[in-house]
Design an enzyme around this catalytic site. Structure first.
Site, PDB file in Angstrom:
ATOM      1  N   HIS A 129      22.865   7.794  25.106  1.00  0.00           N
ATOM      2  CA  HIS A 129      22.240   8.153  26.380  1.00  0.00           C
ATOM      3  C   HIS A 129      20.896   7.433  26.429  1.00  0.00           C
ATOM      4  CE1 HIS A 129      20.049  10.787  29.203  1.00  0.00           C
ATOM      5  NE2 HIS A 129      21.222  11.233  29.618  1.00  0.00           N
ATOM      6  N   ASP A 206      20.879  13.184  18.022  1.00  0.00           N
ATOM      7  CA  ASP A 206      20.773  13.739  19.357  1.00  0.00           C
ATOM      8  C   ASP A 206      21.971  14.678  19.533  1.00  0.00           C
ATOM      9  OD1 ASP A 206      21.079  14.275  22.025  1.00  0.00           O
ATOM     10  OD2 ASP A 206      20.767  12.220  22.708  1.00  0.00           O
ATOM     11  N   GLN A 209      24.904  16.869  23.341  1.00  0.00           N
ATOM     12  CA  GLN A 209      26.302  17.078  23.766  1.00  0.00           C
ATOM     13  C   GLN A 209      27.150  17.740  22.688  1.00  0.00           C
ATOM     14  OE1 GLN A 209      27.442  16.790  26.725  1.00  0.00           O
ATOM     15  NE2 GLN A 209      25.804  15.611  27.688  1.00  0.00           N
ATOM     16  N   LYS A 232      22.370  22.899  28.383  1.00  0.00           N
ATOM     17  CA  LYS A 232      23.759  22.448  28.214  1.00  0.00           C
ATOM     18  C   LYS A 232      24.566  23.493  27.445  1.00  0.00           C
ATOM     19  CE  LYS A 232      22.576  17.550  28.264  1.00  0.00           C
ATOM     20  NZ  LYS A 232      22.891  17.124  29.625  1.00  0.00           N
ATOM     21  N   CYS A 370      23.884   7.707  32.579  1.00  0.00           N
ATOM     22  CA  CYS A 370      22.691   7.357  31.774  1.00  0.00           C
ATOM     23  C   CYS A 370      23.107   6.732  30.450  1.00  0.00           C
ATOM     24  CB  CYS A 370      21.793   8.563  31.514  1.00  0.00           C
ATOM     25  SG  CYS A 370      21.202   9.344  32.991  1.00  0.00           S
TER      26      CYS A 370
HETATM   27  N1  7TS Z   1      21.073  13.006  25.072  1.00  0.00           N
HETATM   28  C1  7TS Z   1      22.340  13.179  25.485  1.00  0.00           C
HETATM   29  C2  7TS Z   1      23.464  12.823  24.559  1.00  0.00           C
HETATM   30  C3  7TS Z   1      22.586  13.700  26.756  1.00  0.00           C
HETATM   31  O1  7TS Z   1      23.836  13.874  27.149  1.00  0.00           O
HETATM   32  C4  7TS Z   1      21.495  14.035  27.599  1.00  0.00           C
HETATM   33  C5  7TS Z   1      21.699  14.520  29.008  1.00  0.00           C
HETATM   34  C6  7TS Z   1      20.202  13.865  27.100  1.00  0.00           C
HETATM   35  C7  7TS Z   1      20.030  13.335  25.846  1.00  0.00           C
HETATM   36  C8  7TS Z   1      18.989  14.247  27.888  1.00  0.00           C
HETATM   37  O2  7TS Z   1      18.909  15.642  27.964  1.00  0.00           O
HETATM   38  P1  7TS Z   1      17.750  16.349  28.804  1.00  0.00           P
HETATM   39  O3  7TS Z   1      18.127  17.798  28.785  1.00  0.00           O
HETATM   40  O4  7TS Z   1      16.475  16.065  28.115  1.00  0.00           O
HETATM   41  O5  7TS Z   1      17.823  15.744  30.177  1.00  0.00           O
HETATM   42  N2  7TS Z   1      22.940  14.159  29.555  1.00  0.00           N
HETATM   43  C9  7TS Z   1      23.323  14.265  30.835  1.00  0.00           C
HETATM   44  C10 7TS Z   1      24.608  13.895  31.251  1.00  0.00           C
HETATM   45  O6  7TS Z   1      25.479  13.468  30.509  1.00  0.00           O
HETATM   46  N3  7TS Z   1      24.712  14.103  32.573  1.00  0.00           N
HETATM   47  O7  7TS Z   1      23.538  14.586  33.012  1.00  0.00           O
HETATM   48  C11 7TS Z   1      22.672  14.700  31.939  1.00  0.00           C
END
Ligand code: 7TS
Length: 412
Positions: A129, A206, A209, A232, A370
């Site tokens: 990501h 990370d 997910q 999430k 992303c």
């Molecule tokens: N890393 C991964 C693997 C992610 O899927 C996401 C967000 C982030 C980092 C960033 O997370 P945040 O909570 O700091 O924004 N992924 C997604 C997605 O897959 N669709 O919308 C957000």
């Protein structure tokens, strides 16, 4: 994840009653929410936690002598302990509250500025990501360090032989997602960590997910940093954590200066507070932190093993049904994957499919997710991504497949 051998009974209908949003209609149709990888839905128990905080003990933490502040501080620190136990961290001061995964990665990337020299190497994967790429690129610009990329293959899996070739005594840090957001691939993180440590490099995983599906044990993994977002995994937005081994967190300088992160302040010199407060400047998302703890309680009461087995059932069911649609191609076919299906139908633009099925009440994400390097690998602008949670049903998958057939007819 491996396919579940036993299909234990999973009372999805009773679980769905915990999520008020699941009974609403969108564009006149019952909502079919298949965008869980972007953000999950929130059970009443977690909504109650937030309401209860604001209606009963809203106050600032770690500073007041009064009772409300004490109650809020206790609840917030209790949540930290719940999170520590959930991820099996050795100590609660290894859990740093952040605003989410992105903030946590930036905190570590910023901290490494003073630990790197020109020519040092960092290793990332092609499956990341953007939030696990860009902060490190900025770090490379600041320090003159070099970023190397583990390539992926057609199945959406990492090339581990090439990974080993990239490692050397120059490698200082490896950062990789535990699960890919664009494809659902579960990466072989144990092996990745072992090899990195053998080369003398630290590892950041990370877990954004992975955490909604897999209960990571940071001590068993021996990972140096693990980052997640609460939203999430049935929690609220704007809160997450950085887990870091105490020795690493002690080595990193503070990320932000401000209140609550100091020991003493004079205009000549400021000394910093101990962990975890060194990294928690300012008033945090108090209700969010507490609700994150309650979201973990909620998911643990159902049980991560049961959640994973049920989601695998949904994944198999949906994969089989989707593949019956002529011209549909699934991207990411790793044997171990979470319940995420990224696909395209013929030459139809993913955005068009997303727009049409939204009119039928179905929420999916379309685009590059992303993760542009993944799309570049497949030479496509994007995909339609359906991501399932433990409160989805096979009937919803049937509705989704019927809607796709309709969209395909309209767009072909
Ligand atoms: N890393 C991964 C693997 C992610 O899927 C996401 C967000 C982030 C980092 C960033 O997370 P945040 O909570 O700091 O924004 N992924 C997604 C997605 O897959 N669709 O919308 C957000």
């Amino acid at each position: 994840m491996k396919v579940a051998t036993e299909k234990a009974h999973f009372d999805v209908e009773s679980i769905r009653k915990d999520f008020p949003i699941l009974s609403r209609k969108v564009n006149g149709y019952p909502l079919v929410y298949l965008d869980n990888a972007a953000t999950s839905q929130t059970p009443q128990q977690v909504i109650n936690s937030i309401t209860n905080y604001y209606s009963q003990y809203n106050s600032n933490i770690h500073r007041g002598v009064h009772s409300l502040s004490q109650e809020a501080t206790d609840a917030y620190e209790q949540a930290r302990i719940k999170i520590q136990k959930h991820f099996n961290a050795e100590k609660s001061n290894e859990i740093i509250f952040t605003s989410g995964t992105t903030h946590a990665i930036n905190l570590v990337a910023s901290g490494f500025t003073s630990l790197l020299e020109k020519g040092d190497e960092l290793v990332v994967s092609a499956l990341e990501h953007h939030s696990n790429i860009v902060p490190w690129q900025m770090l490379c610009e600041r320090t003159g360090a070099i970023m190397k990329v583990i390539p992926m293959n057609e199945h959406g899996m990492l090339d581990l032989a090439e990974y080993e070739n990239l490692l050397s005594e120059k490698t200082k840090l490896v950062f990789i997602n535990h699960v890919s957001n664009a494809l659902g691939t579960v990466n072989p993180v144990q092996k990745i960590i072992e090899k990195a440590h053998a080369a003398g490099a630290a590892v950041l995983l990370d877990g954004a997910q992975a955490a909604p599906h897999i209960k990571a044990d940071v001590q068993a993994l021996d990972v140096d940093f693990y980052v997640v977002s609460a939203h999430k995994m049935c929690g609220p937005t704007g809160v997450g954590i950085l887990y870091g081994k105490e020795e690493w967190l002690n080595k990193l300088p503070p990320y932000q200066g401000g209140g609550e992160m100091i020991a003493t302040v004079t205009f000549e010199k400021t000394t910093y507070a101990d962990l975890p407060h060194k990294f928690e400047a300012g008033t945090p998302n108090i209700s969010g932190g507490i609700a994150f703890g309650d979201a973990l309680d909620y998911m643990n009461t159902i049980g991560f093993d049961k959640i994973a087995a049920y989601e695998q059932e949904l994944l198999e069911y949906a994969t089989e049904k989707l593949l019956k649609i002529e011209g549909l191609r699934i991207y990411g076919v790793s044997e171990e994957k979470t319940a995420v299906i990224s696909f395209n139908i013929g030459e139809i633009h993913p955005y068009d499919i997303g727009t049409i099925i939204d009119k039928l009440g179905i929420a999916v994400r379309t685009g590059h997710h992303c993760a542009q390097p993944v799309m570049d690998y497949y030479k496509i602008p994007g995909t339609v991504r359906a991501s399932f949670a433990f409160y989805n049903t096979k009937a919803e998958i049937d509705t989704f497949v019927e809607a796709l057939e309709k969209a395909k007819k309209m767009l072909s």
